[in-house]
Every structure is written in structure tokens, then in C-alpha cells.
Design a protein around this motif. Structure first.
Motif: not given
Length: 245
Positions: A102-122
Motif C-alpha cells: 500500500t501507499i498512503g497514510d494507512a494509520d487513519r484507516l480503521p484498525e480492522s483494515c490495518q490488521e487485514n492489510l498487514r496480514k495480506a502483505m505479510e
């Protein structure tokens, strides 16, 4: 259309402004979120199409910093859809050897989005066929300002001299520092705007605008965009005679 694409003249990186979901839904008498849900197939088609052709990088403008101003119900629906889609599509990304980032300021996204993004990227980190970048809570101006702040801080601390700041150094502090600039930028729905997307990176991109609304965009539309790209002469400020071998 695919058969007439020149495999020796493919863009290494394609960026897409995915526009027209709301209008598509309105034509069908449905809520805007219906258009967003039906746009997932377009994402699948373009991702698969790029992978099949051997294009290394695809960047999709998924959510801009300005999109927070949309009605709350639509924003909440988009965030929920993002979580559902990431969960559902991760196995397919791995199967097709697609790396997600991803690119952008992901910290403002809902925590559930951030968690799923982190897992998918890993989970997709080792895939090398195609790098799929989602621009989330992103804007070109925000990205440029953030890079300028980082370089200004380094200069203030005496770690670099202002004279050292050139195009390459500045670009290394952008979100896209690990991917090449896009040679082709596609925008759907017939609008003729850049909408604050990759402002630094598209300095020499070829722009392709199509009237097709994003939920209807398929591989054949991708192929048409690439064929149009291949018919153009990319001169980078030079004249035609200078580009001839």
C-alpha cells in the motif's frame, strides 16, 4: 485485442484511477455502495490481465484523502468492503504470485483494515510475478509534503545539505520509492482529471481516458489501453528524429 499487443513494448508499471462506481450504481437505481461491490470483478480482471502479460507493477487508486468527505454511510461501507475483499482475495493473490502493498497514510484507516492489510502483505511478501499497490488514504500533494518534511528535518539536523537534494534523493522519500514510475495512467468513466494521484510520478506517463465505468472495465479494456499506449511515441522532451535508432 490481446493478440496484437507487442510483448516487447509493454509498460512496466500501470496506474489506474478507478472511477464511475457511483454512476454505475445510479444507472441501475441502486445505492453507491452497490457500485463499489460490483467493482471487485474489475480489480480481479485488471490484476490478472497485467500478470498474464508480464507487467510487473499495478497501482490502483482505491481511496483518496478527499474521500473522507463523502457521506459516512458510503465511507463505512467502503471500509467494510475493503476488509472483506482483502480476506477473500489473499489466497488468490498468492495463487497468482501477486505481492500486495500500500501507499498512503494507512494509520487513519480503521484498525480492522490495518490488521487485514498487514496480514495480506505479510502473506504475499515473497510473491514476485506482479506487485499490486493499493493507494489508500492517499493524495499526491500529501505524499510530496511528507517527503519535503522528512528532507527538511534531515537538513535541520545537519545530516544532509540542501544542495544534496535532487530528483533522485527526493523520490527516495516518496511512498513509491520501491517501484518505478508508471508509464501508463488509465482513468475510467470519461473524466479528464488526475485527482491528486501520483503527481510526482506521472511526469512522463501516457494518459489514457476511457468512457467505460469502472465496474464494467475488463481485460479487453485493459488491452485496448495498452494498444493505445503502444501506438504513441514517448519522447521525454526530445523530438521524433532523436528517438529513432
Amino acid at each position: 485485442m490481446k493478440e496484437i499487443i507487442d510483448p516487447n513494448n509493454l509498460p512496466q508499471h500501470i496506474a489506474v484511477i478507478m472511477d464511475g462506481n457511483g454512476r454505475w450504481a445510479k444507472k441501475k437505481g441502486a445505492a453507491r455502495i452497490f457500485g463499489h461491490r460490483n467493482a471487485i470483478q474489475a480489480v480481479r480482471d485488471v490484476t490478472e490481465g497485467c500478470a498474464e502479460l508480464g507487467i510487473g507493477y499495478l497501482t490502483l487508486y482505491a481511496f483518496s484523502t478527499e474521500n473522507w468527505a463523502r457521506p459516512k454511510a458510503e465511507v463505512d461501507g467502503l471500509m467494510e468492503l475493503l476488509v472483506q475483499t482483502i480476506r477473500k482475495e489473499t489466497k488468490t493473490l498468492i495463487k497468482n504470485k501477486v505481492k500486495l502493498q500500500t501507499i498512503g497514510d494507512a494509520d487513519r484507516l480503521p484498525e480492522s483494515c490495518q490488521e487485514n492489510l498487514r496480514k495480506a502483505m505479510e502473506d504475499t511478501a515473497d510473491q514476485e510475478r506482479l506487485t499490486l499497490t493499493l493507494a489508500l488514504n492517499y493524495s499526491g500533494r500529501w505524499e510530496i509534503v511528507e517527503a519535503a518534511k522528512k528532507l527538511a528535518a534531515l537538513a535541520a539536523e545537519g545530516k544532509i545539505s540542501p544542495d544534496q537534494i535532487d530528483h533522485d534523493l527526493f523520490a527516495s522519500y516518496l511512498n513509491t520509492n520501491n517501484i518505478p514510475d508508471p508509464e501508463l495512467l488509465i482513468r475510467t468513466s470519461g473524466e479528464m482529471r488526475i485527482s491528486n494521484f501520483l503527481l510526482w510520478q506521472i511526469a512522463y506517463s501516457e494518459l489514457y481516458m476511457t468512457d467505460v465505468l469502472w465496474p464494467d472495465f475488463r481485460k479487453k479494456d485493459l488491452h485496448e489501453a495498452i494498444i493505445a499506449y503502444q501506438r504513441r511515441e514517448r519522447r521525454f522532451g526530445k523530438i521524433s528524429e532523436q528517438m529513432k535508432p
